[in-house]
Design a protein around this motif. Structure first.
Motif, short mmCIF file in Angstrom:
data_model
loop_
_atom_site.label_atom_id
_atom_site.label_comp_id
_atom_site.label_asym_id
_atom_site.label_seq_id
_atom_site.Cartn_x
_atom_site.Cartn_y
_atom_site.Cartn_z
N ASP A 639 0.86 -1.19 0.00
CA ASP A 639 0.00 0.00 0.00
C ASP A 639 0.89 1.24 0.00
O ASP A 639 1.57 1.51 0.98
N GLY A 758 -3.84 3.21 -3.52
CA GLY A 758 -4.84 2.54 -2.72
C GLY A 758 -6.00 1.98 -3.51
O GLY A 758 -6.97 1.51 -2.94
N ARG A 766 -7.64 -1.02 -2.32
CA ARG A 766 -6.70 -2.06 -1.96
C ARG A 766 -6.69 -2.23 -0.45
O ARG A 766 -6.75 -1.26 0.30
N SER A 768 -5.07 -2.51 2.94
CA SER A 768 -3.75 -2.08 3.39
C SER A 768 -3.12 -3.06 4.36
O SER A 768 -1.91 -3.10 4.52
#
Length: 827
Positions: A639, A758, A766, A768
Motif C-alpha cells: 500500500d 490505494g 486495496r 492495506s
C-alpha cells in the motif's frame, strides 16, 4: 542530520520539531537561562511539516494543512517598526551620499509612478518597478552592483533535495547577488540576493492594530514572502535576509527575517518618500564591516576559497586513506572556508580553526524559524599544514561540521557530548579483560564533539561581528526566544539511514544507536529525540565491526538528576546553572512520527498526569523509526499510502491502534517480520492502560473481576527495557535459522498520490493490511518468555526462532558496540 534533507524535523522545529512558549522560556534570576523550560515545541513548516507529508498532495502550494501551519508559525513572531528605525538598525553602509542616488533616479521615478497609478493588475507593476530599481543601483560599485529581473514566470526549483522537495516558487522580482549585473538562463535560489513581491491591493500588515491583517489574502501573501525568505536563508547560509512587499501600486514594506522571527517597516509610499528604498538598497548591498563584497546579513565567518586553495585542499582529501577511492566528482561540491573551533589536545583550550568543505552538504534544515541546522564534511587547514610540514604527522581528520542556531536558553549541546565521552573513558579505565574490550568498542564508536564555537560572543583570533550571529527579539517571546549561532566539530561523519544496503544493516545500525543511547543514559543523559536524522551509518566503517550505526544530535537532550550532579563534579570549571531537571524532563520533545504514544498523549492533554520523559519513551521511538523505514524504503507493504495512514495523523490513536494489530507487512523477510512483531508487542504492553483499582464492595459481593477471555491472566503494563529490546535485536542479527535476504537495499521513497494510490485496476480499494504467506493476518507474537498466541504455524516458528534457546551453543560477533553472542556452532 540527513543527507541533503532536513536536519531536523517534524514535531509538533525545524530543525526543529517542537518550539518553546514565551512563558516557558523565562530566565532565572541573575540572567541565567532556565534551560528546563526551553520546550515544548510547536509544529513548524519545513521538517516538522515534511515528516508529516507522505503524499504528493501534501507538498502542493494550496495544501490547507501547510497553509495553516505557516499561518500559525508567523502570527506571533514579528514586530512593526517605523521606517527610520528599521533602516538605522541595518547599520551604516559604506560612506556615500544618498541624495545624488535619489536625484539621479527621480525622473525615472516620476514616470514609474504614473505607470503604477494606471496599473490594473500586478503584472502591470512589474516592468516599471524593475526599471526604477535598476536605475537606483546604476552607480553602485561594480563589485557590489546587483541587477533586478522579472521572475514572475520563472520556476525556482526547491532548495530541498530528494523526497523532501516542496513545490517550485516564482518570486515576482528577483535581485541578484552583488556584482551580478546580468542574468541569463534558469534561476536557482543560490543566485538570488533578495526578492520583491507585488500585490495589486493586498497590504499584509495593519499599522494601527500592529498586527497581520485578518484576511486569507493577507495570510497567503505573508506566507509567500516568508517562503522566499526561507529559500534565501537556506541557499545562502546568511544570518538574516531582507525581502520587500510592494502593494496598492506605490506602497511598500521592507521585511527582515532571521531564525527567530521577522521585523517589518510601517507602510510607506516610495514615490513620495523617495529616500527609503535607495537607502535600503545601498545598505543591503554595501554594508560596512565586510572585507569582501557581501550583502548585509551574510555570514562574515564564511568565505570562498581561491582556485589554488581548492586544488591544494582537494589533493589533501584524496591522500586520506579512507577517501582514496573517491573520484573528483565526489570531492567536488560547494567549497567553502568556514570558521570553527577545536579543543587543543594538550591544553584543552579552544582554538580557532579554518575548515574546508568538500563533497555534497551532509544535511540542511528546510525550516524558516528554528535551529536551521546545516552539516558539512570538512578537513582543517591546520591539519593539512601539519602534514605538509611533517610527512610522519597523522593524516587530517575528516569532521562533520554542524552549523546551527539553538535557543540561548538551551544547554550547550557540547556539554552532553563531554559527559558521555568522559563516562566512557572512565568505564574503560575501570574495566579489565573482555569487559574492557567491550567498553573500548563503545568509546571508539560513540559520536564525539571536538570543539564548540559560540559566534554570538567575541573570540581571540576571530574578527567576526557577534551581533550578526544572534537573532533580533521579536514577537510574543521577545528576548526569551533569542537564538545564537553555534558550530560544533563532530566525528564520525555519517550517511543517512535511508541509504541502507540491506535490511540487516538497517537493524544493525539501530542496534548500535540503541547501545549508544543506553551508554548515554548510564552517563546521565536522556536523548529525547530519536528520529531518522539522528541515527546514521558511519561514512567510513570501523575496521572489524559488522555494524556501524551511531546516535547523535543532543540538541534536545537533558541531564538526569544524577547526570547533572556528575557533570558538575567532573567539570567544576564549567558548572551547570541551577535548573529543575525534573521539570525539564516533563517538557514535550521529539520528532512527531517517532514520538512515543505516551508523549503524544501528554502533548494532546490526554495524559492523566505530567509525563517524565524516560529512556523507555526513546526505546519506543526506535520502534517507530524502524516502522517508518520499512514502510517508506522497502516493498514489504504494497500500500503506497501506508506511511501516510500511520504517520500523517496527529494524536496518539493511530499508533495505539497500530500496535494492537499484526504488523501490516509481507513476512517473506522472516527475521525482520519476527523482530517487528516482538517489538510491536512490547510497545503495546508499554501502552496498556493501568489496571483499575478494584472496588472492595464489588469484590465482596461478586468476587474478583473476570480476566480477558483470551488469557488466564491480564497483561500487566510494563516499560520497555534496554536488555529486552537489545536482546531481540541481537537475536535477529545473529540468528542462523532465520537467514536475512540478500540484495534488499533501500528503495527510493516516491511520494504517492491520494488520488491514485490505494485502488486496484477495477477501482476497488486495496486492502492495506497485508496477509502473510499462509493467509493469516490475525496472529500475534509475544514478548520475552510469554507464550506465542494464535495464528499460523509459520508465525509461531518465527517467534520461537527469534528467541535464544536454552543450552544453545554461541559464537561471538564483533560489532561497533562490543561483542554479541549468537546461536550456532562454536568457531
Amino acid at each position: 542530520m540527513t543527507n541533503s534533507s532536513i536536519d531536523t524535523k517534524a514535531s509538533l522545529d525545524e530543525d526543529s520539531p517542537l518550539e518553546p512558549s514565551a512563558d516557558d522560556a523565562s530566565r532565572a534570576e541573575g540572567g541565567e537561562p532556565r534551560v528546563e523550560s526551553a520546550t515544548p515545541r510547536k509544529r513548524l513548516p519545513g521538517p516538522s511539516l515534511n515528516y508529516q507529508a507522505n503524499t504528493s498532495e501534501s507538498r502542493k502550494r494550496d495544501n490547507l494543512e501547510a497553509k495553516r501551519v505557516w499561518h500559525d508559525m508567523l502570527k506571533n513572531k514579528f514586530d512593526i517598526q517605523d521606517v527610520s528605525s528599521f533602516l538605522d538598525a541595518m547599520g551604516p553602509g559604506q560612506p556615500v551620499q544618498i541624495g545624488p542616488i535619489v536625484k539621479k533616479a527621480a525622473y525615472i521615478l516620476e514616470t514609474v509612478a504614473k505607470k503604477l497609478e494606471n496599473a490594473e493588475k500586478e503584472k502591470d507593476m512589474t516592468g516599471p518597478m524593475i526599471k526604477y530599481l535598476n536605475k537606483v543601483v546604476i552607480d553602485f560599485p561594480p563589485a557590489t552592483k546587483p541587477s533586478f529581473h522579472d521572475t514572475s514566470n520563472t520556476r525556482f526549483p526547491s532548495v530541498e533535495d530528494g523526497d523532501q522537495q516542496e513545490h517550485h516558487t516564482m518570486p515576482d522580482i528577483t535581485g541578484s547577488k552583488p556584482g551580478q549585473i546580468s542574468h541569463s538562463g534558469d534561476w536557482v535560489w543560490a543566485q538570488a540576493g533578495t526578492v520583491i513581491e507585488l500585490k495589486y491591493k493586498i497590504d499584509i500588515m495593519d499599522d494601527k492594530r500592529r498586527g497581520i491583517r485578518d484576511s486569507q489574502d493577507a495570510h497567503n501573501a505573508l506566507t509567500q514572502l516568508a517562503k522566499g525568505a526561507r529559500n534565501l536563508l537556506m541557499a545562502s547560509g546568511s544570518c538574516f535576509v531582507y525581502v520587500v512587499a510592494v502593494f496598492a501600486r506605490t506602497k511598500a514594506r521592507i521585511f527582515r527575517f532571521d531564525r527567530s522571527g521577522f521585523s517589518v517597516t510601517e507602510s510607506f509610499d516610495f514615490t513620495t518618500e523617495k529616500k527609503h528604498l535607495p537607502t535600503f538598497l545601498w545598505r543591503l548591498y554595501n554594508p560596512q564591516g565586510y572585507s569582501t563584497p557581501l550583502m548585509r546579513g551574510a555570514d562574515d565567518t564564511i568565505s570562498l576559497p581561491t582556485e589554488p586553495e581548492q586544488e591544494r585542499m582537494r589533493k589533501a582529501v584524496s591522500n586520506i586513506q579512507a577517501y582514496k577511492g573517491w573520484g573528483a566528482e565526489d570531492i567536488d561540491g560547494e567549497h567553502l572556508w568556514i570558521r570553527a573551533a577545536r579543543y587543543n589536545s594538550h591544553t584543552g583550550e579552544l582554538e580557532i580553526v579554518r575548515c574546508f568543505t568538500f563533497g555534497n552538504i551532509l544535511s540542511r534544515s528546510d525550516g524558516l524559524f528554528g535551529r536551521a541546522t546545516r552539516v558539512f564534511r570538512v578537513i582543517l587547514e591546520e591539519d593539512v599544514d601539519a602534514k605538509e610540514q611533517d610527512v610522519n604527522a597523522e593524516e587530517p581528520t575528516v569532521y562533520a561540521l554542524k552549523d546551527a542556531w539553538p535557543q540561548e536558553c538551551r544547554r550547550p549541546e557540547a556539554d552532553f557530548y563531554r559527559l558521555i565521552e568522559e563516562h566512557c573513558k572512565r568505564e574503560v579505565k575501570e574495566a579489565s579483560g573482555e569487559e574492557r574490550e567491550q567498553k573500548q568498542a563503545i568509546l571508539d564508536s560513540v559520536a564525539k564533539c571536538h570543539g564548540s564555537l559560540d559566534l554570538s560572543v567575541e573570540h581571540d583570533n576571530s574578527d567576526h561581528d557577534p551581533q550578526l550571529h544572534q537573532t533580533n527579539p521579536t514577537g510574543e517571546g521577545g528576548p526569551n526566544l533569542a537564538r545564537h549561532h553555534m558550530r560544533l566539530l563532530l566525528t564520525p561523519v555519517g550517511t543517512p539511514l535511508k541509504d541502507f544496503e540491506s535490511t540487516k544493516s538497517l537493524v544493525g545500525a539501530l542496534f548500535c544507536a540503541m547501545r549508544h543511547h543506553q551508554t548515554a543514559y548510564n552517563a546521565g543523559v536522556t536523548h529525547r529525540d530519536v528520529s531518522e536524522g539522528n541515527v546514521l551509518f558511519r561514512e567510513v566503517p570501523l575496521s572489524g565491526h559488522e555494524f556501524n550505526g551511531f546516535l547523535l544530535d543532543w540538541d534536545y537532550a537533558e541531564f538526569t538528576p544524577a547526570g547533572a550532579e556528575r557533570f558538575n563534579d567532573w567539570f567544576p570549571d564549567n558548572p551547570l546553572p541551577a535548573a529543575d531537571v525534573d521539570k525539564s524532563l516533563k517538557d514535550i520533545t521529539g520528532t512527531f512520527p517517532f514520538m512515543a504514544i505516551e508523549i503524544i498523549k501528554n502533548s494532546d492533554g490526554v495524559a492523566r498526569h505530567p509525563v517524565l520523559h524516560g529512556p523507555h519513551h526513546d526505546l519506543e521511538s526506535f520502534f517507530w523509526l524502524l516502522v517508518w523505514m520499512v514502510l517508506r524504503h522497502t516493498d514489504l507493504n504494497k500500500d503506497p499510502l501506508a506511511c501516510s495512514k500511520l504517520f500523517d495523523r496527529l494524536g496518539h490513536q493511530m499508533k495505539y491502534t497500530y500496535v494492537g494489530e499484526t504488523i501490516p507487512i509481507d513476512n517473506t523477510n522472516r527475521p525482520l517480520y519476527a523482530l517487528l512483531e516482538r517489538y510491536r508487542e512490547a510497545v503495546k504492553i508499554q501502552n496498556l492502560p493501568p489496571p483499575s483499582k478494584p472496588d472492595n464492595d464489588a469484590e465482596e459481593l461478586f468476587g474478583p473481576a473476570p480476566t480477558s477471555s483470551n488469557t488466564t491472566e491480564a497483561p500487566i503494563p510494563g516499560n520497555l527495557k534496554y536488555e529486552d529490546i537489545l536482546g531481540i535485536l541481537k537475536a535477529v542479527l545473529v540468528q542462523s535459522k532465520l537467514p536475512w535476504p540478500e540484495n534488499d537495499k533501500a528503495q527510493d521513497f516516491v511520494l504517492p498520490s491520494t488520488r491514485k494510490a490505494g485502488r486496484k485496476k477495477d477501482g476497488s480499494l486495496r486492502v492495506s493490511m497485508m496477509k502473510n504467506a499462509t493467509g493469516d493476518s490475525s496472529a500475534s507474537l509475544s514478548v520475552g518468555t510469554t507464550a506465542v498466541a494464535g495464528g499460523s504455524g509459520s508465525k509461531k516458528r518465527a517467534a520461537a526462532e527469534v528467541g535464544v534457546g536454552e543450552g544453545s551453543q554461541s559464537k561471538k560477533v564483533k560489532t561497533a558496540e562490543g561483542t554479541v553472542k549468537s546461536r550456532g556452532k562454536k568457531k
